[in-house]
Design a protein around this motif. Structure first.
Motif, short mmCIF file in Angstrom:
data_model
loop_
_atom_site.label_atom_id
_atom_site.label_comp_id
_atom_site.label_asym_id
_atom_site.label_seq_id
_atom_site.Cartn_x
_atom_site.Cartn_y
_atom_site.Cartn_z
N PRO A 184 62.67 9.96 54.41
CA PRO A 184 62.71 9.49 55.80
C PRO A 184 61.43 8.82 56.26
O PRO A 184 61.26 8.61 57.46
N THR A 185 60.51 8.48 55.33
CA THR A 185 59.25 7.88 55.76
C THR A 185 59.43 6.49 56.36
O THR A 185 58.52 5.96 56.98
N ASP A 186 60.62 5.90 56.18
CA ASP A 186 60.87 4.57 56.75
C ASP A 186 61.36 4.62 58.19
O ASP A 186 61.45 3.59 58.87
N ARG A 187 61.68 5.83 58.69
CA ARG A 187 62.30 5.94 60.02
C ARG A 187 61.46 5.37 61.15
O ARG A 187 61.98 4.63 62.00
N PRO A 188 60.15 5.66 61.23
CA PRO A 188 59.37 5.08 62.33
C PRO A 188 59.39 3.56 62.35
O PRO A 188 59.44 2.94 63.41
N ARG A 244 75.31 21.85 52.27
CA ARG A 244 75.02 20.64 53.05
C ARG A 244 74.19 20.95 54.29
O ARG A 244 73.14 20.33 54.51
N GLU A 245 74.64 21.88 55.11
CA GLU A 245 73.96 22.13 56.38
C GLU A 245 72.56 22.68 56.17
O GLU A 245 71.61 22.29 56.85
N GLY A 246 72.42 23.61 55.21
CA GLY A 246 71.10 24.14 54.92
C GLY A 246 70.16 23.09 54.38
O GLY A 246 68.96 23.07 54.71
N SER A 247 70.68 22.19 53.55
CA SER A 247 69.85 21.10 53.01
C SER A 247 69.41 20.16 54.11
O SER A 247 68.26 19.69 54.12
N ILE A 248 70.30 19.88 55.05
CA ILE A 248 69.95 19.02 56.18
C ILE A 248 68.82 19.65 56.99
O ILE A 248 67.89 18.96 57.42
N ASP A 249 68.89 20.97 57.18
CA ASP A 249 67.82 21.67 57.90
C ASP A 249 66.47 21.46 57.22
O ASP A 249 65.46 21.20 57.89
N ILE A 250 66.45 21.56 55.90
CA ILE A 250 65.18 21.43 55.17
C ILE A 250 64.72 19.98 55.14
O ILE A 250 63.51 19.70 55.20
N LYS A 253 63.02 19.53 58.38
CA LYS A 253 61.74 20.24 58.44
C LYS A 253 60.67 19.52 57.63
O LYS A 253 59.57 19.27 58.13
N THR A 254 60.98 19.18 56.38
CA THR A 254 59.97 18.57 55.52
C THR A 254 59.70 17.12 55.90
O THR A 254 58.58 16.63 55.73
N GLY A 255 60.73 16.42 56.40
CA GLY A 255 60.56 15.03 56.78
C GLY A 255 60.18 14.84 58.23
O GLY A 255 60.02 13.72 58.69
N ARG A 256 60.02 15.96 58.96
CA ARG A 256 59.65 15.93 60.38
C ARG A 256 60.59 15.04 61.19
O ARG A 256 60.17 14.19 61.99
N LEU A 257 61.88 15.27 60.94
CA LEU A 257 62.91 14.51 61.65
C LEU A 257 63.46 15.33 62.81
O LEU A 257 63.72 16.52 62.67
N ASN A 258 63.67 14.68 63.93
CA ASN A 258 64.26 15.35 65.08
C ASN A 258 65.77 15.08 65.18
O ASN A 258 66.50 15.84 65.79
N GLU A 259 66.21 13.98 64.59
CA GLU A 259 67.61 13.59 64.69
C GLU A 259 68.41 14.13 63.51
O GLU A 259 68.27 13.66 62.38
#
Length: 326
Positions: A184-188, A244-250, A253-259
């Motif tokens: 997710p480093t491309d998100r900003p 799936r849901e647990g992986s999305i949580d991590i 957390k690791t990618g500092r995503l809010n969405e």
């Protein structure tokens, strides 16, 4: 009563053979070239879900060393026990450095070519400045992309920037027209109006991008520790596929995503890349991307750099994991 106690103890060992082994308590270092990238999710999951401890490794430390070349240097020097800088390590494998690939952990190239909004086609980048890391995958994969589309290394100018943050700043400041980023480093940048021109996972199919690696000396000196490491990372891969849901949580957390929606889309896009594997064919496919930056194609024999005994043992040990059946 003594007979019953003995039976319970034996049953416990049979049911939980790994957990009851003596823990390896010394610090173990695993290096990554960047934080939060989806291709390294297995390490974050193994840490978060305590799979390292479950496999008998009580002091695993994930360290981020900016830039792939630094990770390779740390591995060769013995500063870290294991590393995930796959592409750049191949450059030293070509020279005979005794690195051993233990497990392919991500079988897709997750980079997107992020460019200014006015860039419509790849050829629009001709003569522009592109942010890369010399000696790293962002440079070799970009060169392989250009070669695929009929261009050579003189197609553009290059800014050598070792980390994602520096590349992003170069784009925002207008010093670079494009760069490769893994989500997710491309998100900003995407939120700021930049766009993903091409996705490398579409350009190059079924190519392993990340792998667990160690020096041959490390593997030979501490095979039990290596087996436990492979077990933990493979269990994490299976867990990712089954949760799936647990992986999305991590990922969040690791990618500092809010969405959460963005994290979910990343998981759905890349879930099938989290398949533990190890083969000379896969290693050679990855090597072919690195050939793009070499003047001469090396006589590379991938089987010389694979140690698959740990992978095979882990396959048997974890055969009943939910993710192994998906």
């Amino acid at each position: 009563m003594k007979l019953l106690s003995l039976f319970v103890a034996v049953l416990a060992v049979l049911l939980h053979p790994i957990e009851l082994r003596a823990q390896i308590t010394k610090p173990i270092y695993v290096s990554l070239p960047g934080p939060g990238n989806v291709q390294h999710l297995a390490y974050a999951v193994a840490k978060e879900k305590k799979f390292f401890e479950e496999m008998g490794l009580s002091n695993v430390n994930i360290v981020v060393l900016r830039g792939n070349a630094m990770n390779v240097q740390a591995l060769i020097s013995g500063s870290v026990h294991y590393s995930s800088a796959f592409g750049p390590s191949m450059q030293v494998m070509f020279k005979g450095e005794p690195i051993r690939v233990l497990l392919q952990i991500f079988n897709q190239i997750p980079f997107g070519l992020i460019v200014r909004p006015d860039i419509k086609r790849l050829e629009d980048l001709k003569g522009q400045k592109l942010a890369v890391t010399f000696g790293g995958s962002t440079y070799s994969v970009l060169q392989a992309l250009l070669l695929k589309h009929g261009y050579n290394e003189k197609f553009a100018e290059y800014l050598n920037i070792p980390d994602n943050e520096g590349k992003a700043i170069a784009l925002v400041q207008g010093r670079a027209a494009g760069a490769l980023f893994a989500p997710p480093t491309d998100r900003p940048l995407l939120k700021a109006g930049f766009k993903r021109l091409l996705y490398m996972g579409d350009e190059f199919k079924n190519i392993p991008f990340s792998a667990l690696q160690a020096m041959n000396k490390q593997v030979q000196d501490e095979p039990e520790m290596t087996q436990r490491m492979v077990n933990a990372v493979m269990k994490a891969l299976y867990w990712i596929r089954a949760n799936r849901e647990g992986s999305i949580d991590i990922i969040m957390k690791t990618g500092r995503l809010n969405e959460r929606e963005i994290a979910a889309s990343l998981y759905d896009l890349m879930r099938d890349a989290y398949i533990p594997s190890l083969s000379p064919e896969g290693l050679y496919k990855r090597a072919e991307l690195e050939f793009a930056v070499l003047k001469e194609k090396p006589n590379f024999k991938p089987e010389q750099f694979i140690d698959d005994r740990f992978y095979k043992a882990a396959l048997k040990l974890l055969a009943k994991e939910a993710g192994a059946k998906l």
